[in-house]
Scaffold this active site. Structure first.
Site, PDB file in Angstrom:
ATOM      1  N   ASP A 124     -13.610  -5.731  -1.638  1.00 17.84           N
ATOM      2  CA  ASP A 124     -13.490  -5.642  -0.178  1.00 17.84           C
ATOM      3  C   ASP A 124     -14.853  -5.974   0.396  1.00 17.84           C
ATOM      4  O   ASP A 124     -15.848  -5.323   0.062  1.00 17.84           O
ATOM      5  CB  ASP A 124     -13.102  -4.218   0.257  1.00 17.84           C
ATOM      6  CG  ASP A 124     -11.729  -3.806  -0.257  1.00 17.84           C
ATOM      7  OD1 ASP A 124     -10.904  -4.702  -0.527  1.00 17.84           O
ATOM      8  OD2 ASP A 124     -11.488  -2.593  -0.391  1.00 17.84           O
ATOM      9  N   ASP A 162       0.873  -1.178   0.000  1.00 19.36           N
ATOM     10  CA  ASP A 162       0.000   0.000   0.000  1.00 19.36           C
ATOM     11  C   ASP A 162       0.905   1.221   0.000  1.00 19.36           C
ATOM     12  O   ASP A 162       1.741   1.382   0.900  1.00 19.36           O
ATOM     13  CB  ASP A 162      -0.880   0.021   1.251  1.00 19.36           C
ATOM     14  CG  ASP A 162      -1.934  -1.076   1.233  1.00 19.36           C
ATOM     15  OD1 ASP A 162      -2.208  -1.607   0.139  1.00 19.36           O
ATOM     16  OD2 ASP A 162      -2.480  -1.397   2.293  1.00 19.36           O
TER      17      ASP A 162
END
Length: 253
Positions: free
Chosen positions: A132, A13
């Protein structure tokens, strides 16, 4: 050991040019330079990498695109990039910078036709659809905006639609398991893997080598993705692959 080799995928990330990692999508801490980390993982035997631009504002995009170019110059394994991809122009920019695949999430839910467009223009293999999801009281629901906003989409019906529209693979993150290191959401993983015609990447929950094994044996995942266990040296990729081979799982050396 039969079938296609299972893949091990470190995920980075990236925020303002640095790798960060959180728990349940919050409490970020720094984890190093993404290009150096990516090169290290490539050298250690990772099968692929994923880089996610988690602050994809205009400025962030410029920094991120430069980073993608540097990554492409330094590694020799396929890598996927995601974050702030809303159009074919965004896809073109990142592929031109050297990425092999793009990952779309919120944009795909907002505009499902984007999946069809990417597949038609660049081939299904370029389009990774990230989902997600969280297991709420009324079942598994998809979330957008970095896990902040619930949608009414059911995980399993959305995954089927994504596959039908031409995505090449699904990156499924269980938000309840993310960063907690208690194992992947293997039951949901198995339901996805057993019912879809495209590969499923497990994400969210890696804490031990056994968790990777379970994602493959119980969850039937095609690949397992993790971040902090790799970034902070808790699991070394060569050791993980040795362990998995000893457990009878087909992984590339």
């Amino acid at each position: 050991m039969s079938g296609l080799a299972k893949r091990i995928i470190p995920c980075l990330d990236v925020k303002n040019g640095e790798t960060v990692k959180g728990t349940n999508f919050v409490n970020l801490r720094k984890a190093g330079d993404p290009v150096e980390l990516g090169k290290t993982y490539s050298d250690e035997g990772a099968d692929e990498l994923v880089f996610l631009d988690i602050t994809a504002s205009y400025e962030g995009r410029k920094t991120f695109t430069d980073m993608v170019t540097r990554v492409a110059e330094n590694i020799n394994i396929p890598f996927t990039v995601g974050g702030g991809i809303n159009s074919l122009d965004d896809v073109a920019r990142l592929l031109d910078a050297g990425a092999d695949k793009v990952s779309i999430n919120s944009a795909a839910i907002r505009n499902p036709n984007l999946i069809n467009e990417i597949a038609a223009h660049y081939g299904s293999q370029v389009c990774v659809c990230a989902i997600d999801a969280r297991q709420d009281d009324d079942g598994w629901h998809c979330y957008v905006k970095g896990g902040r906003e619930r949608t009414e989409l059911d995980l399993f019906s959305w995954a089927h639609e994504v596959a039908d529209r031409g995505a090449g693979e699904i990156l499924f993150t269980s938000m309840d398991h993310d960063g907690v290191k208690k194992g992947f959401a293997n039951e949901a993983l198995a339901m996805l893997s057993d019912n879809l015609s495209i590969p499923v990447i497990a994400s969210g929950g890696a804490g031990t080598m056994e968790h990777f094994r379970d994602a493959f044996t119980i969850g039937h995942a095609d690949a397992a993705l993790a971040a902090s266990v790799f970034h902070f040296g808790e699991i070394a990729i060569p050791e993980l692959k040795r362990y998995l081979r000893n457990e009878g799982i087909n992984v590339r050396s």
